[in-house]
Design a protein around this motif. Structure first.
Motif, PDB file in Angstrom:
ATOM      1  N   PHE A 141       0.826  -1.193  -0.084  1.00  0.00           N
ATOM      2  CA  PHE A 141      -0.031  -0.231  -0.128  1.00  0.00           C
ATOM      3  C   PHE A 141       0.913   1.048   0.023  1.00  0.00           C
ATOM      4  N   PRO A 142       0.524   2.375  -0.784  1.00  0.00           N
ATOM      5  CA  PRO A 142       1.718   3.321  -0.931  1.00  0.00           C
ATOM      6  C   PRO A 142       1.949   4.073   0.100  1.00  0.00           C
ATOM      7  N   TRP A 143       2.209   3.770   1.234  1.00  0.00           N
ATOM      8  CA  TRP A 143       2.630   4.515   2.399  1.00  0.00           C
ATOM      9  C   TRP A 143       3.627   5.614   2.197  1.00  0.00           C
ATOM     10  N   ASP A 144       4.664   5.418   1.365  1.00  0.00           N
ATOM     11  CA  ASP A 144       5.665   6.125   1.286  1.00  0.00           C
ATOM     12  C   ASP A 144       4.761   7.650   0.657  1.00  0.00           C
ATOM     13  N   PHE A 145       3.860   7.509  -0.196  1.00  0.00           N
ATOM     14  CA  PHE A 145       3.069   8.694  -0.929  1.00  0.00           C
ATOM     15  C   PHE A 145       2.375   9.322   0.024  1.00  0.00           C
ATOM     16  N   LEU A 146       1.568   8.308   1.003  1.00  0.00           N
ATOM     17  CA  LEU A 146       0.676   8.879   1.758  1.00  0.00           C
ATOM     18  C   LEU A 146       1.282   9.765   2.814  1.00  0.00           C
ATOM     19  N   THR A 147       2.560   8.998   3.227  1.00  0.00           N
ATOM     20  CA  THR A 147       3.193  10.042   4.344  1.00  0.00           C
ATOM     21  C   THR A 147       3.702  11.327   4.045  1.00  0.00           C
ATOM     22  N   LEU A 148       4.369  11.276   2.811  1.00  0.00           N
ATOM     23  CA  LEU A 148       4.696  12.680   2.258  1.00  0.00           C
ATOM     24  C   LEU A 148       3.572  13.601   1.942  1.00  0.00           C
ATOM     25  N   GLY A 149       2.603  13.087   1.437  1.00  0.00           N
ATOM     26  CA  GLY A 149       1.189  13.852   1.406  1.00  0.00           C
ATOM     27  C   GLY A 149       0.816  14.298   2.552  1.00  0.00           C
ATOM     28  N   TYR A 150       0.839  13.646   3.839  1.00  0.00           N
ATOM     29  CA  TYR A 150       0.604  14.225   4.933  1.00  0.00           C
ATOM     30  C   TYR A 150       1.433  15.321   5.497  1.00  0.00           C
ATOM     31  N   LEU A 151       2.810  15.201   5.187  1.00  0.00           N
ATOM     32  CA  LEU A 151       3.855  16.182   6.002  1.00  0.00           C
ATOM     33  C   LEU A 151       3.736  17.402   5.021  1.00  0.00           C
ATOM     34  N   LEU A 152       3.387  17.202   3.767  1.00  0.00           N
ATOM     35  CA  LEU A 152       3.112  18.304   3.000  1.00  0.00           C
ATOM     36  C   LEU A 152       1.842  19.326   3.337  1.00  0.00           C
ATOM     37  N   GLY A 153       0.907  18.319   3.898  1.00  0.00           N
ATOM     38  CA  GLY A 153      -0.326  18.947   3.979  1.00  0.00           C
ATOM     39  C   GLY A 153      -0.383  19.632   5.337  1.00  0.00           C
ATOM     40  N   THR A 154       0.750  19.351   6.500  1.00  0.00           N
ATOM     41  CA  THR A 154       0.861  20.265   7.599  1.00  0.00           C
ATOM     42  C   THR A 154       1.312  21.453   7.222  1.00  0.00           C
ATOM     43  N   ARG A 155       1.699  21.922   6.062  1.00  0.00           N
ATOM     44  CA  ARG A 155       2.230  23.304   5.828  1.00  0.00           C
ATOM     45  C   ARG A 155       1.001  24.003   5.099  1.00  0.00           C
ATOM     46  N   GLY A 156      -0.128  23.232   5.060  1.00  0.00           N
ATOM     47  CA  GLY A 156      -1.193  24.206   4.483  1.00  0.00           C
ATOM     48  C   GLY A 156      -1.490  23.742   3.184  1.00  0.00           C
ATOM     49  N   TRP A 157      -0.559  22.528   2.633  1.00  0.00           N
ATOM     50  CA  TRP A 157      -0.765  22.487   1.116  1.00  0.00           C
ATOM     51  C   TRP A 157      -2.038  21.313   0.859  1.00  0.00           C
ATOM     52  N   VAL A 158      -2.815  21.328  -0.300  1.00  0.00           N
ATOM     53  CA  VAL A 158      -3.486  20.354  -0.628  1.00  0.00           C
ATOM     54  C   VAL A 158      -2.986  19.393  -1.622  1.00  0.00           C
ATOM     55  N   VAL A 159      -2.372  18.308  -1.281  1.00  0.00           N
ATOM     56  CA  VAL A 159      -1.738  17.413  -2.258  1.00  0.00           C
ATOM     57  C   VAL A 159      -2.637  16.309  -2.860  1.00  0.00           C
ATOM     58  N   GLN A 160      -2.517  16.098  -4.225  1.00  0.00           N
ATOM     59  CA  GLN A 160      -3.268  15.036  -4.984  1.00  0.00           C
ATOM     60  C   GLN A 160      -2.168  14.224  -5.488  1.00  0.00           C
ATOM     61  N   PRO A 161      -2.000  12.920  -5.088  1.00  0.00           N
ATOM     62  CA  PRO A 161      -1.134  11.791  -5.418  1.00  0.00           C
ATOM     63  C   PRO A 161      -1.608  11.106  -6.762  1.00  0.00           C
ATOM     64  N   LEU A 162      -0.813  10.982  -7.718  1.00  0.00           N
ATOM     65  CA  LEU A 162      -1.265  10.120  -8.630  1.00  0.00           C
ATOM     66  C   LEU A 162      -0.896   8.760  -8.338  1.00  0.00           C
ATOM     67  N   ALA A 163      -2.233   7.763  -8.528  1.00  0.00           N
ATOM     68  CA  ALA A 163      -2.118   6.415  -7.854  1.00  0.00           C
ATOM     69  C   ALA A 163      -2.453   5.401  -8.986  1.00  0.00           C
ATOM     70  N   GLY A 164      -1.834   4.408  -9.046  1.00  0.00           N
ATOM     71  CA  GLY A 164      -2.215   3.368  -9.909  1.00  0.00           C
ATOM     72  C   GLY A 164      -3.680   2.997 -10.020  1.00  0.00           C
ATOM     73  N   VAL A 165      -3.936   2.708 -11.174  1.00  0.00           N
ATOM     74  CA  VAL A 165      -5.430   2.263 -11.683  1.00  0.00           C
ATOM     75  C   VAL A 165      -6.090   1.148 -10.682  1.00  0.00           C
ATOM     76  N   SER A 166      -5.397   0.395 -10.324  1.00  0.00           N
ATOM     77  CA  SER A 166      -5.807  -0.569  -9.372  1.00  0.00           C
ATOM     78  C   SER A 166      -6.402  -0.012  -8.109  1.00  0.00           C
ATOM     79  N   LEU A 167      -6.181   1.117  -7.463  1.00  0.00           N
ATOM     80  CA  LEU A 167      -6.587   1.714  -6.431  1.00  0.00           C
ATOM     81  C   LEU A 167      -7.918   2.304  -6.647  1.00  0.00           C
ATOM     82  N   PHE A 168      -8.400   2.178  -7.886  1.00  0.00           N
ATOM     83  CA  PHE A 168      -9.585   2.915  -8.290  1.00  0.00           C
ATOM     84  C   PHE A 168     -10.529   1.912  -8.396  1.00  0.00           C
TER      85      PHE A 168
END
Length: 345
Positions: A141-168
């Motif tokens: 599960f893409p925890w490296d992506f989710l973790t970076l998204g969270y850390l950037l989100g703490t700065r007030g950023w709204v982050v949208q990750p690109l994810a593999g089609v299988s996650l949809f």
């Protein structure tokens, strides 16, 4: 543009929940520290904010926690739904729910389980649109992506990750996770058309999290850990076309999320999965399929690199390919330096 109907649904569910956010019970704390329970926590949090009659219920959650019980829970839910798949009506990105999930669930996991850290933060810009390009690994599960998204989100950023089609749309994900969970949390399908649409729509302040290696990163396996694979050129071309800078990030620790793995290519193709890792952990996963959203404890450190300033001068695919190759080589040198590996000459 935020979907107003989705926002209204979220606000209504907040009011129904006594006007408060999600509060951890003893059972949620148990789920945090018992790996098969992570999937329960994700679904319970969703159900707190959304009416989801097709979702898992308490009896089925209880079965998740015993060896082999997930299979019985899956059968019970399928029969309860009249032998059909769960409905998937909700599907628009909702920054309010992303923020709620980040603050009420993801924060604890990132801080105390994956111990996520941003390094070299002087290289972080104050604001503006950008493509954040990061090495992606872990074969889980893409925890490296989710973790970076969270850390950037703490700065007030709204982050949208690109994810593999299988996650949809993969059947396993449809049954595991809430309806359109990836979309509601902001994920963009990792296909060129969706990637470009996400950049072209409301580019002011758009921040997309992208893995230049694509699936080649997780697929390389444990023996080639921290060896960057070939970069795609699409992010170089789109950066040039829409004049959006690229912020490179080097992640250390992601390879340990699912260690000692290699990909079972034949079974991967049979089940139409992006990858199917095999390791000692897979024996446990067969008994507890809900652990598919779990990963080994690791320390995820993100080293922010300076902006790529010369991207917006590429002409043609050949030039974009050279730019991608140069960026790959630059990040590989940085990886080797951080890991204390000798540099090849």
């Amino acid at each position: 543009m935020i979907n107003q109907q989705s926002e209204k649904i979220l606000n209504t569910q907040r009011e129904k929940a006594s006007g408060e956010g999600y509060k951890f019970s003893w059972f949620d704390w148990f789920c945090i520290w018992y790996p098969p329970g992570w999937l329960i926590l994700f679904n319970r949090h969703w159900q707190h904010y959304h009416a989801d009659p097709d979702g898992w219920n308490w009896l089925e959650y209880g079965l998740f926690l015993i060896p082999g019980g997930f299979y019985l829970a899956l059968l019970m839910r399928w029969l309860r739904l009249g032998c059909r798949s769960p409905r998937t009506e909700v599907g628009e990105f909702n920054p309010k729910y992303q923020q709620a999930f980040r603050e009420e669930v993801l924060g604890f996991i990132v801080k105390y389980y994956f111990r996520g850290e941003l390094q070299q933060i002087d290289n972080l810009p104050q604001t503006g649109s950008m493509i954040v390009a990061m090495n992606h690994a872990g074969m889980c599960f893409p925890w490296d992506f989710l973790t970076l998204g969270y850390l950037l989100g703490t700065r007030g950023w709204v982050v949208q990750p690109l994810a593999g089609v299988s996650l949809f749309e993969h059947p396993w994900v449809i049954w595991w996770l809430p309806p359109k969970w990836s979309q509601v949390l902001g994920a963009v399908r990792a296909e060129l058309g969706d990637f470009e649409k996400a950049i072209a729509t409301n580019t002011q302040g758009k921040i997309l999290l992208y893995a230049p290696e694509g699936l080649r990163g997780p697929l390389k396996g444990w023996r080639r850990r921290y060896h960057l694979q070939k970069f795609d050129v699409s992010f170089i071309q789109l950066s040039d076309r829409y004049h959006i800078p690229i912020l490179p990030v080097v992640c250390i620790g992601s390879e340990a999320l699912h260690p000692w793995t290699f990909n079972l290519k034949k079974l991967q193709r049979l089940f139409k999965l992006p990858f199917l890792p095999f390791s000692p952990l897979m024996l446990i996963l067969l008994l507890f399929p809900s652990m598919g959203v779990w990963a080994m404890r690791s320390r995820l450190r993100y080293f922010i690199q300076p902006f790529e300033k010369d991207i917006n001068s590429t002409k043609g695919r050949a030039a974009a390919y050279r730019q991608a190759q140069q960026l790959q080589e630059k990040l590989q040198l940085q990886l080797n330096h951080l890991l204390g590996k000798p540099t090849k000459r």
